[in-house]
Design a protein around this motif. Sequence first.
Motif, short mmCIF file in Angstrom:
data_model
loop_
_atom_site.label_atom_id
_atom_site.label_comp_id
_atom_site.label_asym_id
_atom_site.label_seq_id
_atom_site.Cartn_x
_atom_site.Cartn_y
_atom_site.Cartn_z
N THR A 304 17.28 50.29 29.09
CA THR A 304 16.00 49.67 29.46
C THR A 304 16.09 48.18 29.15
OG1 THR A 304 15.06 50.07 27.27
CG2 THR A 304 14.68 51.76 28.93
N GLY A 305 15.38 47.39 29.93
CA GLY A 305 15.39 45.96 29.65
C GLY A 305 14.73 45.17 30.77
N GLU A 306 14.81 43.86 30.64
CA GLU A 306 14.23 42.96 31.63
C GLU A 306 15.28 41.96 32.07
OE1 GLU A 306 10.03 40.61 32.41
OE2 GLU A 306 10.80 40.76 30.36
N GLU A 307 15.56 41.97 33.35
CA GLU A 307 16.53 41.04 33.92
C GLU A 307 15.79 39.85 34.51
OE1 GLU A 307 19.65 44.56 35.36
OE2 GLU A 307 18.45 43.45 36.83
N PHE A 308 16.38 38.67 34.35
CA PHE A 308 15.79 37.46 34.91
C PHE A 308 16.77 36.81 35.87
CE2 PHE A 308 12.99 37.87 31.32
CZ PHE A 308 11.80 37.31 31.75
N ARG A 309 16.18 36.19 36.89
CA ARG A 309 16.95 35.28 37.75
C ARG A 309 16.11 34.01 37.87
NH1 ARG A 309 19.71 36.36 43.66
NH2 ARG A 309 20.22 34.20 44.15
N ASN A 310 16.46 32.99 37.06
CA ASN A 310 15.73 31.74 37.04
C ASN A 310 16.48 30.71 37.88
OD1 ASN A 310 14.16 33.12 35.18
ND2 ASN A 310 15.20 32.20 33.42
N GLU A 311 15.77 30.00 38.72
CA GLU A 311 16.42 29.10 39.66
C GLU A 311 15.71 27.74 39.70
OE1 GLU A 311 18.01 32.33 42.95
OE2 GLU A 311 16.07 31.36 43.25
N THR A 312 16.50 26.70 39.58
CA THR A 312 16.05 25.35 39.91
C THR A 312 16.67 25.00 41.26
OG1 THR A 312 15.96 24.73 37.58
CG2 THR A 312 16.01 22.94 39.18
N PHE A 313 15.89 24.49 42.17
CA PHE A 313 16.41 24.29 43.52
C PHE A 313 16.02 22.93 44.09
CE2 PHE A 313 12.48 26.69 43.70
CZ PHE A 313 11.71 25.99 44.62
N TYR A 314 16.91 22.41 44.93
CA TYR A 314 16.71 21.15 45.63
C TYR A 314 17.08 21.39 47.09
CZ TYR A 314 17.22 19.61 40.80
OH TYR A 314 17.11 19.47 39.44
N ASN A 315 16.35 20.76 47.99
CA ASN A 315 16.58 21.02 49.40
C ASN A 315 16.30 19.78 50.22
OD1 ASN A 315 17.26 22.55 51.63
ND2 ASN A 315 15.18 23.26 51.96
N PHE A 316 17.15 19.52 51.20
CA PHE A 316 16.95 18.38 52.09
C PHE A 316 17.35 18.77 53.50
CE2 PHE A 316 18.72 14.47 54.11
CZ PHE A 316 17.52 13.79 54.24
#
Length: 799
Positions: A304-316
């Motif tokens: 059991t647990g909590e998975e994270f997917r944290n993202e910083t993003f830049y787009n042009f």
Amino acid sequence: MDPIAPRTKCVLLIMALVVFCLFGTKANAQEGSVIYTGKIVDRDSGQPVAYATVMIGDLSTQQAITGVTTLEDGTFSLETNAGDHYIEISFIGFEKVVLQPPAPQNGIVDLGTVEMSEDAQQLEEVVVEGEVSQTVFKLDKRVFNVGKDLSSTGASALEVLNNVPSVNVSIEGQISLRGSQGVQVLINGKPSILTSDENNALGTITANMIDRVEVITNPSAKYDAEGTSGIINIVIKKEEKRGFNGSVSVNTGVPDNHSVGISLNRRTEKFNLFSQLGTGYRELPNEITIRNTDLTTGTTILSTGEEFRNETFYNFILGTDYYFSPSSVLTLSGNFALEIEDQPSATNFAALDNFGNFTSEWERTEVTDARNPKFQYELQYKKDFEDHEDHDVLFSALGNFFGKDQSSEFEDVTLAGESRDADQNTRTNFQESVFTFKLDYTKPFSDTFSIETGAQYILNDVSNDFEVQNLENGAFVTDTGLTNIFEFGQNVLGVYGTTAYEGKKWGIKAGMRLENTDVGTFLVNTGETNDQNYTNLFPSMHTSYKFSEKVSLQAGYSKRIYRPRLWDLNPFFNIRNNFNIRQGNPNLLPEFTDSYEVTGIFLIGKTSLNLGVYHRYTTDIIERISIFENNVNVTRPENIGTNNAWGVELNTKYSPVNWLTLNVDVNYNTFARSGSLEDTLFDFSAEQWSSKLLAKVKLPLGIDVEATGNYRSAYQTVQGEINAIAFLDFGIRKKMMKGKGVLNLSVRDAFASRIRENQISQDSFELFNRSFRARFVAFGFSYGFGKGGTMQYSGAKRM
């Protein structure tokens, strides 16, 4: 001999005669003519109004005589020799200005600076008109104009698709059409890195970017034959209004989901320059519970647990259209995006004996960092011929690149009982490039008869370098059983031809597509290869009959293919949970499907109702099979027999009053599976159904409210069962500042009930898997400036 040359000479001759006549007419009309000059400005801002229409109209007939559009600086010059006339100045979003011509002096009238006032009512009507989502039925597809659906405001393309009839999206982002996951998803009619399985890029397309979604359950031969259940084509908006337009948006949400976006566009007579810039941060938590039980020994592994997917993003994004003429345009665009990922996760493990007693408890922590650059560029040329509005040729060259440079550190720390201490490192270097070349030609011979022909060539090249290291005696040692470089290449060449007849009541469209597939896989470290080359014909047939203005009938047939994709073939994957491992199978064969459907379209008062029945027969169907040993579950795709499915689908839209709109979508299908793997039979019959109810309410003061309820029944799989799911999405929006500003609040999974449970029960083992993504709440404000409409940039990345 060039077949175009005689036509070109004829056109040039006609143009010369027209020019001669015009100059001759002008020369004879100089006497008594009047030249009007002036400048048009916005009364509120004082800024010039470019591309406003200045018309000379006949007083007696109220018909237009001649006219021009203003230049970039708002000025104009217009000449006429008409007698009694008036001057009318108009531009979308402004009140019309009508002037009586003053007496000329030496044949010239300077109207000076003419002010135009914004028409608040017209602006509001333009905004509201853009919000109406409606279904357009064509001979071989259904077109859903997304508009500004509230449950899509502040959401990604995955949430938009989940609101489209016939389409469902799972918690993990898997897309199914009429209950089948064999779907080909296109962007602007072409394959794209954004729709591949190995990344979350489709979730980075924001709702406001989408103009419409085309659902093609039985594609004609014009379309790529990929996708056994059909094609979903996402058409992206591109602002083309003349002048300078733009929008700015700011969004925030819980879990952390923050973004700032800017969209700019400038259109002149010859050029359309468009760009988008965006940056933000978001978190994607996922609560998991997994239970592996060995029925032979009675032992269990619980995680059991909590998975994270944290993202910083830049787009042009930057692109331009160049108009050689009103009927000839060249488009060049490019997109660069960068994602920086952080995946901090902690999972608690417990080992239980056959009496249910804990023998060991440990925690597995993960620290993952990744950089994912994305590039996309496209060159497109379209030529519309003058003899018919649908006579055109289109060529496009599209390049996509996706990379992932990822490293992960796993640490197992014993909490109680038997020692489980261990350290592992993984490294991934992934690169994928896809090139698509496409040529389409459409020629109508009359208003009822036309042909289409064209070709497409797709080149896909992938390399995945994956390494696992275990800590042994104080040093990390490569695990050769889990480490390898996997190379995948697939080239598909397709040519097609269709012919269509569309009369007032009856229409038919038939076609044939020929595709050659050359695919190869190579495991570098072990030297294992699997090369396949096959050529197939894919016929299609569609017909429709209109019994009356309120009753129509459509029928269609197509043959389709599902080619195993990269992650179906690649045997090496992330070991986030090393008791539940997902692998690929390099030896997979493609699926083939024959698809039939009949749909009735009925207009009953204020209600539109669409009722269809369909049948799909699929061979060499691909299923993920669980292989269980020592409490470790390994899932691997295999070709297992056939699937024979029958279904009924109903969509209806009803507006009992002007302020309320209801949309209902119900899909039911039953299927029979037949097949075996080694000594195990997988013969069974089952059923599944899904439904959606969307309610939209218009309130005073420019406030709109919308709620979408979803229900998906439980259904049987080859080894187990997927649970039923019911959930609600909710949104509210307030228009302000004459429709240019929008405040919006959206809630995904309002009651936190979108929980996916998968249970597998076999003779020697049982598996239980529970996944839950948190409730999402988003709040945003957007403002559109210039004469363009408001756009929302949601709390996600643009691609």
